[in-house]
Design a protein around this motif. Structure first.
Motif, PDB file in Angstrom:
ATOM      1  N   GLY A  48      50.939  39.298  54.029  1.00  0.00           N
ATOM      2  CA  GLY A  48      51.003  39.857  52.678  1.00  0.00           C
ATOM      3  C   GLY A  48      49.754  39.683  51.836  1.00  0.00           C
ATOM      4  N   LYS A  49      48.611  39.324  52.434  1.00  0.00           N
ATOM      5  CA  LYS A  49      47.379  39.126  51.667  1.00  0.00           C
ATOM      6  C   LYS A  49      46.958  40.419  50.955  1.00  0.00           C
ATOM      7  N   SER A  50      46.865  41.507  51.728  1.00  0.00           N
ATOM      8  CA  SER A  50      46.438  42.774  51.122  1.00  0.00           C
ATOM      9  C   SER A  50      47.469  43.260  50.110  1.00  0.00           C
ATOM     10  N   THR A  51      48.734  43.049  50.415  1.00  0.00           N
ATOM     11  CA  THR A  51      49.800  43.469  49.490  1.00  0.00           C
ATOM     12  C   THR A  51      49.644  42.759  48.151  1.00  0.00           C
ATOM     13  N   LEU A  52      49.345  41.458  48.185  1.00  0.00           N
ATOM     14  CA  LEU A  52      49.165  40.714  46.943  1.00  0.00           C
ATOM     15  C   LEU A  52      47.936  41.217  46.187  1.00  0.00           C
ATOM     16  N   LEU A  53      46.821  41.408  46.902  1.00  0.00           N
ATOM     17  CA  LEU A  53      45.612  41.889  46.232  1.00  0.00           C
ATOM     18  C   LEU A  53      45.860  43.234  45.563  1.00  0.00           C
ATOM     19  N   ARG A  54      46.572  44.113  46.271  1.00  0.00           N
ATOM     20  CA  ARG A  54      46.815  45.449  45.713  1.00  0.00           C
ATOM     21  C   ARG A  54      47.763  45.403  44.525  1.00  0.00           C
ATOM     22  N   ALA A  55      48.583  44.334  44.443  1.00  0.00           N
ATOM     23  CA  ALA A  55      49.459  44.196  43.273  1.00  0.00           C
ATOM     24  C   ALA A  55      48.640  43.816  42.036  1.00  0.00           C
ATOM     25  N   LEU A  56      47.517  43.100  42.258  1.00  0.00           N
ATOM     26  CA  LEU A  56      46.793  42.530  41.113  1.00  0.00           C
ATOM     27  C   LEU A  56      46.162  43.593  40.220  1.00  0.00           C
ATOM     28  N   ASN A  57      45.926  44.794  40.756  1.00  0.00           N
ATOM     29  CA  ASN A  57      45.505  45.862  39.836  1.00  0.00           C
ATOM     30  C   ASN A  57      46.436  47.081  39.914  1.00  0.00           C
ATOM     31  N   ARG A  58      47.653  46.839  40.404  1.00  0.00           N
ATOM     32  CA  ARG A  58      48.719  47.849  40.433  1.00  0.00           C
ATOM     33  C   ARG A  58      48.293  49.117  41.184  1.00  0.00           C
ATOM     34  N   GLY A  65      57.848  54.408  43.751  1.00  0.00           N
ATOM     35  CA  GLY A  65      58.968  53.696  44.363  1.00  0.00           C
ATOM     36  C   GLY A  65      58.709  52.237  44.677  1.00  0.00           C
ATOM     37  N   CYS A  66      57.538  51.702  44.309  1.00  0.00           N
ATOM     38  CA  CYS A  66      57.275  50.272  44.529  1.00  0.00           C
ATOM     39  C   CYS A  66      58.040  49.461  43.492  1.00  0.00           C
ATOM     40  N   ARG A  67      58.543  48.305  43.891  1.00  0.00           N
ATOM     41  CA  ARG A  67      59.289  47.465  42.945  1.00  0.00           C
ATOM     42  C   ARG A  67      58.615  46.101  42.792  1.00  0.00           C
ATOM     43  N   TYR A  68      58.433  45.699  41.554  1.00  0.00           N
ATOM     44  CA  TYR A  68      57.884  44.383  41.245  1.00  0.00           C
ATOM     45  C   TYR A  68      58.921  43.580  40.470  1.00  0.00           C
ATOM     46  N   GLU A  69      58.963  42.287  40.719  1.00  0.00           N
ATOM     47  CA  GLU A  69      59.698  41.360  39.848  1.00  0.00           C
ATOM     48  C   GLU A  69      58.801  40.164  39.616  1.00  0.00           C
ATOM     49  N   GLY A  70      58.966  39.528  38.463  1.00  0.00           N
ATOM     50  CA  GLY A  70      58.142  38.364  38.148  1.00  0.00           C
ATOM     51  C   GLY A  70      57.028  38.743  37.180  1.00  0.00           C
ATOM     52  N   GLU A  71      55.958  37.990  37.216  1.00  0.00           N
ATOM     53  CA  GLU A  71      54.873  38.213  36.251  1.00  0.00           C
ATOM     54  C   GLU A  71      53.516  38.153  36.936  1.00  0.00           C
ATOM     55  N   ILE A  72      52.616  39.032  36.461  1.00  0.00           N
ATOM     56  CA  ILE A  72      51.192  38.870  36.761  1.00  0.00           C
ATOM     57  C   ILE A  72      50.507  38.875  35.402  1.00  0.00           C
ATOM     58  N   ASN A  73      50.123  37.684  34.959  1.00  0.00           N
ATOM     59  CA  ASN A  73      49.552  37.565  33.619  1.00  0.00           C
ATOM     60  C   ASN A  73      48.037  37.622  33.691  1.00  0.00           C
ATOM     61  N   VAL A 101      39.944  44.769  36.897  1.00  0.00           N
ATOM     62  CA  VAL A 101      40.234  44.148  38.189  1.00  0.00           C
ATOM     63  C   VAL A 101      39.774  45.120  39.276  1.00  0.00           C
ATOM     64  N   GLY A 102      38.517  44.975  39.687  1.00  0.00           N
ATOM     65  CA  GLY A 102      37.945  45.877  40.676  1.00  0.00           C
ATOM     66  C   GLY A 102      38.456  45.545  42.066  1.00  0.00           C
ATOM     67  N   MET A 103      38.299  46.486  42.974  1.00  0.00           N
ATOM     68  CA  MET A 103      38.783  46.238  44.332  1.00  0.00           C
ATOM     69  C   MET A 103      37.801  46.848  45.321  1.00  0.00           C
ATOM     70  N   ILE A 104      37.420  46.065  46.294  1.00  0.00           N
ATOM     71  CA  ILE A 104      36.512  46.559  47.336  1.00  0.00           C
ATOM     72  C   ILE A 104      37.273  46.476  48.644  1.00  0.00           C
ATOM     73  N   PHE A 105      37.467  47.630  49.257  1.00  0.00           N
ATOM     74  CA  PHE A 105      38.323  47.682  50.435  1.00  0.00           C
ATOM     75  C   PHE A 105      37.552  47.277  51.689  1.00  0.00           C
ATOM     76  N   GLN A 106      38.352  46.879  52.712  1.00  0.00           N
ATOM     77  CA  GLN A 106      37.783  46.512  53.999  1.00  0.00           C
ATOM     78  C   GLN A 106      36.886  47.642  54.534  1.00  0.00           C
ATOM     79  N   LYS A 107      37.402  48.857  54.452  1.00  0.00           N
ATOM     80  CA  LYS A 107      36.651  50.027  54.923  1.00  0.00           C
ATOM     81  C   LYS A 107      35.898  50.595  53.722  1.00  0.00           C
ATOM     82  N   PRO A 108      34.554  50.760  53.827  1.00  0.00           N
ATOM     83  CA  PRO A 108      33.814  51.252  52.663  1.00  0.00           C
ATOM     84  C   PRO A 108      34.272  52.652  52.259  1.00  0.00           C
ATOM     85  N   THR A 109      34.312  52.883  50.966  1.00  0.00           N
ATOM     86  CA  THR A 109      34.813  54.167  50.452  1.00  0.00           C
ATOM     87  C   THR A 109      33.842  54.751  49.432  1.00  0.00           C
TER      88      THR A 109
END
Ligand code: ATP
Ligand code: MG
Length: 181
Positions: A48-58, A65-73, A101-109
């Motif tokens: 779930g590493k990538s899943t968590l990172l992708r949650a950090l900037n939504r 259809g994605c569901r979140y519970e809890g908080e990201i402050n 919250v920038g994101m740099i993917f494994q595969k350059p884009t």
């Protein structure tokens, strides 16, 4: 001298479920992310590493259809406290979130445009119009990403002609160009 570092983000009791899945991919995650520190996530493939990172900037929300519970402050820009980014609904709030919250993917884009325009793209969206300021910020970002010396004579070339490693550094430059200095 020890300094007290604040949390830039605080993940609290986070559950995340992909569309059409019953089981959450993330279960009850708590994670502080300190300012001016590097936080690394280590774990087996599929944990779930990538899943968590992708949650950090939504960025998950680009698919419905994605569901979140809890908080990201996330700390407010003026440092006056935190806001739970999972409560943000408006498109412009999510765009502002992704500018912070920038994101740099494994595969350059790289975008299908010149090296210069790739880095200037986000700055123009931020409203910077003055050519000299754009030039300075593009150069500084490319220097910060250790790419400047390799591309300074070919800024108008299509970014897709760079090597894989150069494309990766270009994506880093594109992301760091937006950070306040
Ligand atoms: N789009 C998706 N829809 C449904 N399930 C998904 C989706 N993407 C990932 N998953 C599942 O979520 C779980 C976590 O995957 P994730 O990609 O976050 O793992 P990871 O820790 O980044 O792995 P790796 O080290 O291989 O990159 C896995 O069980 C995976 O199958
Ligand atoms: Mg991954």
């Amino acid at each position: 001298m020890s300094e007290t570092l604040r949390d830039m983000m605080q993940v609290k009791g986070l559950f995340f479920t992909y569309p059409n899945m019953d089981e959450p991919a993330l279960k009850n995650i708590d994670l502080p992310i300190r300012e001016r520190r590097i936080t690394a996530l280590i774990g087996p493939s599929g944990c779930g590493k990538s899943t968590l990172l992708r949650a950090l900037n939504r960025i998950h929300d680009l698919y419905p259809g994605c569901r979140y519970e809890g908080e990201i402050n996330l700390m407010r820009l003026d440092g006056s406290g935190y806001e739970n980014i999972l409560a943000w609904k408006k498109e412009n709030e999510l765009i502002q979130l992704r500018q912070r919250v920038g994101m740099i993917f494994q595969k350059p884009t790289p975008f299908p445009m010149s090296i210069y325009d790739n880095v200037a793209y986000g700055l123009k969206i931020q409203g910077i119009k003055k050519q000299s300021e754009l030039d300075d910020r593009v150069e500084q970002a490319l220097r910060d990403a250790a790419l400047w010396d390799e591309v300074k004579d070919s800024l108008n070339r299509d970014a897709r002609g760079l090597s894989g490693g150069q494309q990766q550094r270009l994506c880093i430059a594109r992301s760091v160009a937006l950070s306040q200095r």
